[in-house]
Scaffold this motif. Structure first.
Motif, PDB file in Angstrom:
ATOM      1  N   LEU A  93      -7.299  13.460  -1.807  1.00 38.22           N
ATOM      2  CA  LEU A  93      -6.833  12.248  -1.163  1.00 38.22           C
ATOM      3  C   LEU A  93      -6.782  11.054  -2.117  1.00 38.22           C
ATOM      4  N   ASP A  94      -7.162  11.251  -3.374  1.00 41.90           N
ATOM      5  CA  ASP A  94      -7.149  10.156  -4.331  1.00 41.90           C
ATOM      6  C   ASP A  94      -5.744   9.598  -4.530  1.00 41.90           C
ATOM      7  N   ARG A  95      -4.757  10.447  -4.589  1.00 47.52           N
ATOM      8  CA  ARG A  95      -3.384  10.000  -4.794  1.00 47.52           C
ATOM      9  C   ARG A  95      -2.918   9.290  -3.533  1.00 47.52           C
ATOM     10  N   HIS A  96      -2.462   8.043  -3.676  1.00 46.65           N
ATOM     11  CA  HIS A  96      -2.140   7.256  -2.483  1.00 46.65           C
ATOM     12  C   HIS A  96      -1.010   6.261  -2.759  1.00 46.65           C
ATOM     13  N   ILE A  97      -0.541   5.656  -1.681  1.00 46.45           N
ATOM     14  CA  ILE A  97       0.486   4.611  -1.752  1.00 46.45           C
ATOM     15  C   ILE A  97      -0.201   3.268  -1.548  1.00 46.45           C
ATOM     16  N   ALA A  98       0.095   2.322  -2.420  1.00 46.83           N
ATOM     17  CA  ALA A  98      -0.478   0.981  -2.308  1.00 46.83           C
ATOM     18  C   ALA A  98       0.506   0.075  -1.575  1.00 46.83           C
ATOM     19  N   LEU A  99       0.064  -0.548  -0.498  1.00 48.86           N
ATOM     20  CA  LEU A  99       0.883  -1.463   0.297  1.00 48.86           C
ATOM     21  C   LEU A  99       0.381  -2.886   0.079  1.00 48.86           C
ATOM     22  N   VAL A 100       1.234  -3.740  -0.482  1.00 45.45           N
ATOM     23  CA  VAL A 100       0.859  -5.134  -0.740  1.00 45.45           C
ATOM     24  C   VAL A 100       1.635  -6.038   0.215  1.00 45.45           C
ATOM     25  N   GLU A 101       0.924  -6.649   1.155  1.00 42.57           N
ATOM     26  CA  GLU A 101       1.526  -7.527   2.159  1.00 42.57           C
ATOM     27  C   GLU A 101       0.504  -8.609   2.513  1.00 42.57           C
ATOM     28  N   PRO A 102       0.827  -9.879   2.293  1.00 41.60           N
ATOM     29  CA  PRO A 102      -0.157 -10.954   2.507  1.00 41.60           C
ATOM     30  C   PRO A 102      -0.496 -11.240   3.963  1.00 41.60           C
ATOM     31  N   ARG A 103       0.417 -10.970   4.891  1.00 42.04           N
ATOM     32  CA  ARG A 103       0.188 -11.306   6.305  1.00 42.04           C
ATOM     33  C   ARG A 103      -0.585 -10.187   6.999  1.00 42.04           C
ATOM     34  N   THR A 104      -1.727 -10.529   7.541  1.00 38.80           N
ATOM     35  CA  THR A 104      -2.650  -9.535   8.091  1.00 38.80           C
ATOM     36  C   THR A 104      -2.015  -8.680   9.181  1.00 38.80           C
ATOM     37  N   PHE A 105      -1.408  -9.304  10.172  1.00 38.96           N
ATOM     38  CA  PHE A 105      -0.855  -8.547  11.298  1.00 38.96           C
ATOM     39  C   PHE A 105       0.252  -7.602  10.829  1.00 38.96           C
ATOM     40  N   ILE A 106       1.169  -8.123  10.020  1.00 37.61           N
ATOM     41  CA  ILE A 106       2.264  -7.300   9.502  1.00 37.61           C
ATOM     42  C   ILE A 106       1.716  -6.171   8.643  1.00 37.61           C
ATOM     43  N   ARG A 107       0.722  -6.483   7.826  1.00 38.97           N
ATOM     44  CA  ARG A 107       0.129  -5.478   6.945  1.00 38.97           C
ATOM     45  C   ARG A 107      -0.494  -4.332   7.736  1.00 38.97           C
ATOM     46  N   GLU A 108      -1.228  -4.673   8.801  1.00 37.27           N
ATOM     47  CA  GLU A 108      -1.869  -3.636   9.605  1.00 37.27           C
ATOM     48  C   GLU A 108      -0.846  -2.799  10.371  1.00 37.27           C
ATOM     49  N   CYS A 109       0.198  -3.437  10.862  1.00 33.98           N
ATOM     50  CA  CYS A 109       1.259  -2.697  11.569  1.00 33.98           C
ATOM     51  C   CYS A 109       1.959  -1.726  10.618  1.00 33.98           C
ATOM     52  N   MET A 110       2.299  -2.215   9.433  1.00 38.42           N
ATOM     53  CA  MET A 110       2.957  -1.367   8.444  1.00 38.42           C
ATOM     54  C   MET A 110       2.045  -0.227   8.020  1.00 38.42           C
ATOM     55  N   HIS A 111       0.766  -0.529   7.869  1.00 39.07           N
ATOM     56  CA  HIS A 111      -0.202   0.495   7.464  1.00 39.07           C
ATOM     57  C   HIS A 111      -0.231   1.632   8.480  1.00 39.07           C
ATOM     58  N   ARG A 112      -0.307   1.291   9.747  1.00 40.30           N
ATOM     59  CA  ARG A 112      -0.375   2.325  10.782  1.00 40.30           C
ATOM     60  C   ARG A 112       0.917   3.134  10.859  1.00 40.30           C
ATOM     61  N   GLY A 113       2.048   2.443  10.769  1.00 35.59           N
ATOM     62  CA  GLY A 113       3.326   3.141  10.835  1.00 35.59           C
ATOM     63  C   GLY A 113       3.539   4.069   9.658  1.00 35.59           C
ATOM     64  N   MET A 114       3.272   3.587   8.450  1.00 36.32           N
ATOM     65  CA  MET A 114       3.464   4.395   7.250  1.00 36.32           C
ATOM     66  C   MET A 114       2.471   5.548   7.191  1.00 36.32           C
ATOM     67  N   LEU A 115       1.249   5.298   7.654  1.00 34.24           N
ATOM     68  CA  LEU A 115       0.224   6.342   7.647  1.00 34.24           C
ATOM     69  C   LEU A 115       0.637   7.513   8.531  1.00 34.24           C
ATOM     70  N   ALA A 116       1.293   7.194   9.650  1.00 33.76           N
ATOM     71  CA  ALA A 116       1.721   8.244  10.579  1.00 33.76           C
ATOM     72  C   ALA A 116       2.958   8.989  10.072  1.00 33.76           C
ATOM     73  N   ALA A 117       3.773   8.315   9.247  1.00 30.68           N
ATOM     74  CA  ALA A 117       5.052   8.907   8.833  1.00 30.68           C
ATOM     75  C   ALA A 117       5.008   9.585   7.470  1.00 30.68           C
ATOM     76  N   LEU A 118       4.037   9.246   6.640  1.00 32.05           N
ATOM     77  CA  LEU A 118       3.984   9.782   5.280  1.00 32.05           C
ATOM     78  C   LEU A 118       2.773  10.692   5.094  1.00 32.05           C
ATOM     79  N   SER A 119       2.862  11.587   4.137  1.00 31.97           N
ATOM     80  CA  SER A 119       1.789  12.553   3.905  1.00 31.97           C
ATOM     81  C   SER A 119       0.673  11.991   3.043  1.00 31.97           C
ATOM     82  N   LEU A 120       0.928  10.929   2.292  1.00 32.26           N
ATOM     83  CA  LEU A 120      -0.094  10.344   1.425  1.00 32.26           C
ATOM     84  C   LEU A 120      -0.856   9.239   2.154  1.00 32.26           C
TER      85      LEU A 120
END
Length: 270
Positions: free
Chosen positions: A48-75
């Motif tokens: 699990l070390d290999r990962h995607i880094a998501l850089v987004e300053p806005r907390t709400f947008i960042r958390e929404c994107m994190h959840r969506g990408m986590l569900a759609a991508l394998s990393l």
């Protein structure tokens, strides 16, 4: 480095080891079981070390994107609020950087891209921002492998990330044409049998923007059933299984036709 999210598989492995009855195990055998369980967990952590880094300053947008990408991508997805935070925690296990520049001043965009490109040029950078051709040009100059306007649908954005992880490059078709110094070639040649018609090209561009058949029909002043026919013909010509593959394949073909966006920008900068 801490990766957000719960590693459910780890808990399952440990639970199975601990739940097994040890009828007459000696202390040495019990210790051996514990070591084996620890090794399994450590092995999973390494994967699990290999990962995607998501850089987004806005907390709400960042958390929404994190959840969506986590569900759609394998990393796994690791989030950062600033480029400085990412820089301080950078590691060789980063597979891709998804940089959001939707609410940032131009000077800050340039600084962020300069910092990221200097960390490790081999790590692909994907920029998500407003429709800004100059910003896209800047992103390419700093080695970005993709530019996703915020008008792009989530499905296509995920397809783009997967495509870039596989070694591809993605930029909107309109941007690629603009990057070529003299625009599209004026030389008229006989189109190949699988070449898209002008109408089909318009449909492809609309698909890349995530528009539905109904909206495309309204924009092009044609019926929705005609749009479906165009989409079917486009998928056949591109050997695509769905609309996402149409969008990604169109970018690849266009980049090859004009020698790639980076080559075009290099000619512009001379």
């Amino acid at each position: 480095m801490t990766i957000r999210g719960t590693l459910m598989d780890h808990g399952t492995v440990i639970a199975i080891v601990e739940a097994r009855p040890q009828a007459s195990s000696s202390p040495a055998e019990q210790k051996s079981v514990g070591v084996d369980a620890h090794r399994k967990t450590a092995s999973a952590d390494t994967e699990l070390d290999r990962h995607i880094a998501l850089v987004e300053p806005r907390t709400f947008i960042r958390e929404c994107m994190h959840r969506g990408m986590l569900a759609a991508l394998s990393l796994p997805i690791v989030t950062f609020s600033t480029v400085s935070e990412f820089e301080s925690r950078f590691s060789d296990s980063v597979a891709l950087v998804f940089l959001c520049l939707t609410d940032v001043r131009p000077a800050e965009c340039v600084h962020a891209l300069r910092v990221l490109s200097a960390l490790d040029p081999s790590v692909p950078i994907v920029v998500c921002a407003v429709n800004d051709m100059e910003l896209a040009k800047t992103a390419i100059n700093f080695g970005a492998k993709g530019f996703i306007p915020v008008t792009t649908s989530f499905e296509i954005a995920i397809g783009v990330v997967q495509f870039i992880l596989a070694g591809g490059t993605y930029f909107p078709a309109d941007y690629l044409f603009a990057f070529e110094p003299n625009g599209p070639s004026a030389t008229v040649a006989s189109p190949p049998p699988d070449a898209l018609t002008e109408r089909e090209s318009s449909v492809v561009q609309a698909i890349q923007q995530g528009k539905s058949n109904k909206i495309i029909a309204c924009q092009l002043s044609i019926s929705e059933s005609t749009v479906k026919v165009h989409v079917r013909n486009i998928m056949k010509k591109m050997n695509a299984k769905n609309r996402t593959e149409v969008a990604v394949t169109a970018q690849t073909s266009l980049a090859m036709d004009i020698e790639g966006p980076i080559a075009g920008l290099q000619r512009l900068s001379r």
